[in-house]
Design an enzyme around this catalytic site. Structure first.
Site, PDB file in Angstrom:
ATOM      1  N   GLY A  24      47.911  41.660  42.461  1.00 36.67           N
ATOM      2  CA  GLY A  24      47.182  42.516  41.509  1.00 36.67           C
ATOM      3  C   GLY A  24      47.861  43.876  41.393  1.00 36.67           C
ATOM      4  O   GLY A  24      47.202  44.898  41.197  1.00 36.67           O
ATOM      5  N   GLY A  68      47.237  46.263  38.368  1.00 37.92           N
ATOM      6  CA  GLY A  68      45.889  46.771  38.112  1.00 37.92           C
ATOM      7  C   GLY A  68      45.764  48.268  38.356  1.00 37.92           C
ATOM      8  O   GLY A  68      46.747  48.945  38.681  1.00 37.92           O
ATOM      9  N   GLN A  69      44.541  48.756  38.210  1.00 34.70           N
ATOM     10  CA  GLN A  69      44.313  50.206  38.302  1.00 34.70           C
ATOM     11  C   GLN A  69      44.775  50.769  39.643  1.00 34.70           C
ATOM     12  O   GLN A  69      45.499  51.752  39.696  1.00 34.70           O
ATOM     13  CB  GLN A  69      42.818  50.524  38.095  1.00 34.70           C
ATOM     14  CG  GLN A  69      42.561  52.025  38.002  1.00 34.70           C
ATOM     15  CD  GLN A  69      41.133  52.419  38.354  1.00 34.70           C
ATOM     16  OE1 GLN A  69      40.329  51.598  38.809  1.00 34.70           O
ATOM     17  NE2 GLN A  69      40.808  53.668  38.137  1.00 34.70           N
ATOM     18  N   ASP A 128      51.660  39.945  40.119  1.00 37.01           N
ATOM     19  CA  ASP A 128      50.514  39.937  39.212  1.00 37.01           C
ATOM     20  C   ASP A 128      50.603  38.672  38.364  1.00 37.01           C
ATOM     21  O   ASP A 128      51.598  37.947  38.387  1.00 37.01           O
ATOM     22  CB  ASP A 128      50.503  41.187  38.328  1.00 37.01           C
ATOM     23  CG  ASP A 128      49.077  41.605  37.985  1.00 37.01           C
ATOM     24  OD1 ASP A 128      48.658  42.714  38.337  1.00 37.01           O
ATOM     25  OD2 ASP A 128      48.362  40.789  37.354  1.00 37.01           O
ATOM     26  N   ASN A 188      49.944  33.659  40.727  1.00 38.03           N
ATOM     27  CA  ASN A 188      48.515  33.427  40.546  1.00 38.03           C
ATOM     28  C   ASN A 188      47.939  33.096  41.926  1.00 38.03           C
ATOM     29  O   ASN A 188      48.230  32.041  42.488  1.00 38.03           O
ATOM     30  CB  ASN A 188      48.307  32.259  39.571  1.00 38.03           C
ATOM     31  CG  ASN A 188      46.844  32.002  39.299  1.00 38.03           C
ATOM     32  OD1 ASN A 188      45.971  32.579  39.962  1.00 38.03           O
ATOM     33  ND2 ASN A 188      46.574  31.135  38.336  1.00 38.03           N
ATOM     34  N   TYR A 243      30.059  40.032  40.696  1.00 35.38           N
ATOM     35  CA  TYR A 243      31.121  40.773  41.383  1.00 35.38           C
ATOM     36  C   TYR A 243      30.637  41.232  42.763  1.00 35.38           C
ATOM     37  O   TYR A 243      31.328  41.049  43.775  1.00 35.38           O
ATOM     38  CB  TYR A 243      31.513  41.973  40.510  1.00 35.38           C
ATOM     39  CG  TYR A 243      32.443  42.968  41.144  1.00 35.38           C
ATOM     40  CD1 TYR A 243      33.746  42.624  41.491  1.00 35.38           C
ATOM     41  CD2 TYR A 243      32.036  44.291  41.365  1.00 35.38           C
ATOM     42  CE1 TYR A 243      34.598  43.558  42.047  1.00 35.38           C
ATOM     43  CE2 TYR A 243      32.884  45.225  41.912  1.00 35.38           C
ATOM     44  CZ  TYR A 243      34.165  44.855  42.260  1.00 35.38           C
ATOM     45  OH  TYR A 243      35.010  45.789  42.807  1.00 35.38           O
ATOM     46  N   LYS A 302      31.948  40.121  46.450  1.00 35.83           N
ATOM     47  CA  LYS A 302      32.471  41.095  47.427  1.00 35.83           C
ATOM     48  C   LYS A 302      31.672  41.035  48.738  1.00 35.83           C
ATOM     49  O   LYS A 302      32.253  41.106  49.824  1.00 35.83           O
ATOM     50  CB  LYS A 302      32.466  42.511  46.842  1.00 35.83           C
ATOM     51  CG  LYS A 302      33.542  42.746  45.793  1.00 35.83           C
ATOM     52  CD  LYS A 302      34.950  42.630  46.385  1.00 35.83           C
ATOM     53  CE  LYS A 302      36.041  42.877  45.366  1.00 35.83           C
ATOM     54  NZ  LYS A 302      37.402  42.603  45.895  1.00 35.83           N
ATOM     55  N   ILE A 330      36.857  54.448  41.157  1.00 33.38           N
ATOM     56  CA  ILE A 330      38.128  55.127  41.416  1.00 33.38           C
ATOM     57  C   ILE A 330      38.652  55.717  40.107  1.00 33.38           C
ATOM     58  O   ILE A 330      38.700  55.033  39.085  1.00 33.38           O
ATOM     59  CB  ILE A 330      39.184  54.149  41.992  1.00 33.38           C
ATOM     60  CG1 ILE A 330      38.634  53.382  43.207  1.00 33.38           C
ATOM     61  CG2 ILE A 330      40.484  54.884  42.333  1.00 33.38           C
ATOM     62  CD1 ILE A 330      38.445  54.178  44.452  1.00 33.38           C
TER      63      ILE A 330
HETATM   64  N1  SER Z   1      34.726  50.135  39.922  1.00 25.95           N
HETATM   65  C1  SER Z   1      34.038  48.906  40.171  1.00 25.95           C
HETATM   66  C2  SER Z   1      33.260  48.479  38.995  1.00 25.95           C
HETATM   67  O1  SER Z   1      32.784  49.344  38.294  1.00 25.95           O
HETATM   68  C3  SER Z   1      33.134  49.056  41.350  1.00 25.95           C
HETATM   69  O2  SER Z   1      33.794  48.668  42.487  1.00 25.95           O
HETATM   70  O3  SER Z   1      33.082  47.319  38.790  1.00 25.95           O
END
Ligand code: SER
Length: 310
Positions: free
Chosen positions: A10, A13-14, A36, A51, A141, A145, A171
């Site tokens: 990843g 990603g951000q 990625d 992947n 999500y 987690k 973040i």
């Molecule tokens: N930044 C994430 C979200 O908004 C939270 O971990 O899904």
């Protein structure tokens, strides 16, 4: 001692974009393989398409490059996850279990697996949410987690895999854009402000959420991973905090530098997600165990974001 060779999953990603460069400056450019789903832009070191749902492909990469550490940053975030919950569950869980299995078999020295404030939900205290709190997440999500944290803890206890984790708040950084999260507004708002546009916020003015500026998030990750094992007492995932603010507060922080900036509020389905999350986080376990201390306040972050985006 064997030289560390790190695989970042990843990496486009951000967080992956910034963390990959930070890892390269610590471990050497050629020692960090960025991966990625899609080809990565030219960067400072080796990269490949991978992947993480393909366990065999992952295994091959780990063998070929003699990988010793994996940073697993790929995930479907909170807002996108709600659009196709079973797909989000599959992607988030299968990738993690593939990595944990390889970590156990190879074995890898260390694995990093980010968790999130999304693990909290129904019944959790809203202010200063403690490390040990009821976890009844309300998004897929968050469910993935919370489950992932338990798998990490299980692989550590049962197989001795050194897997470490942080519950990231939202973040914010200038280097990359987030995708599909509920805290994304706090990045987008700066881009609108710089362009001189009115920002249509998808949350109410007074929705307080825990947030962290990218340099603090990267430093937290590196400090956690560099700490000696005896300091890591939490093997699910550490609460991590930086600052807490509302959309109205970040808007007025921006207005101190760009007085003409304006925001409107048009809450959508993400409001319910935000409402289910804590407003602030008690991260004393991270502070006590491995010395975590954030540096950036809201105004300091705003100044730095605007400086870099301009
Ligand atoms: N930044 C994430 C979200 O908004 C939270 O971990 O899904």
């Amino acid at each position: 001692m064997q030289k560390e060779c790190i695989l970042v999953i990843g990496a486009g990603g951000q967080i992956g974009t910034v963390l990959t460069e930070a890892l390269r400056s610590v471990y050497g450019q050629s020692q960090v393989i960025a991966s990625d789903l899609k080809p990565l832009p030219e960067s400072s070191g080796p990269s490949l398409i991978l992947n993480a749902l393909d366990g065999q492909a992952l295994n091959d990469v780990v063998s070929k490059y003699q990988i010793t550490q994996v940073y697993h940053l790929a995930a479907i975030l909170s807002a996108t996850g709600e659009k196709d919950p079973l797909k989000a569950w599959d992607i988030n869980m299968t990738s993690l279990l593939n990595i944990l299995e390889i970590a156990r078999q190879k074995p890898l020295h260390k694995v990093y697996y980010p968790s999130s404030i999304a693990v909290f939900g129904q019944g959790a205290r809203h202010e200063n949410t403690p490390q040990l709190e009821v976890l009844i997440p309300e998004t897929v999500y968050g469910i993935s987690k919370a489950t992932g944290e338990n798998w990490a803890n299980y692989y550590h206890k049962r197989y001795g895999v050194d897997v470490r984790s942080l519950r990231y708040p939202g973040i914010i950084g200038y280097q990359s854009l987030p995708g599909g999260g509920t805290t994304d507004y706090a990045v987008d708002i700066y881009h609108y402000a710089i362009r001189g546009e009115i920002f249509p916020c998808f949350l109410h003015a007074n929705t307080a959420l825990p947030m962290l500026y990218m340099p603090d998030a990267i430093r937290a990750t590196l400090e956690l991973m560099e700490a000696t094992s005896d300091k890591i007492n939490v093997r699910t995932s550490y609460n991590l905090a930086g600052m807490t603010f509302t959309p109205a507060e970040i808007a007025s922080s921006i207005q101190k530098i760009i007085p003409d900036f304006n925001i409107t509020y048009q809450p959508d389905f993400r409001q319910a997600i935000a409402d289910s999350w804590p407003a602030s986080i008690d991260d004393s376990a991270a502070r006590n165990d491995w010395g975590w201390k954030p540096e950036f306040s809201l105004d300091a972050m705003t100044k730095d974001m605007i400086l870099h985006l301009q």
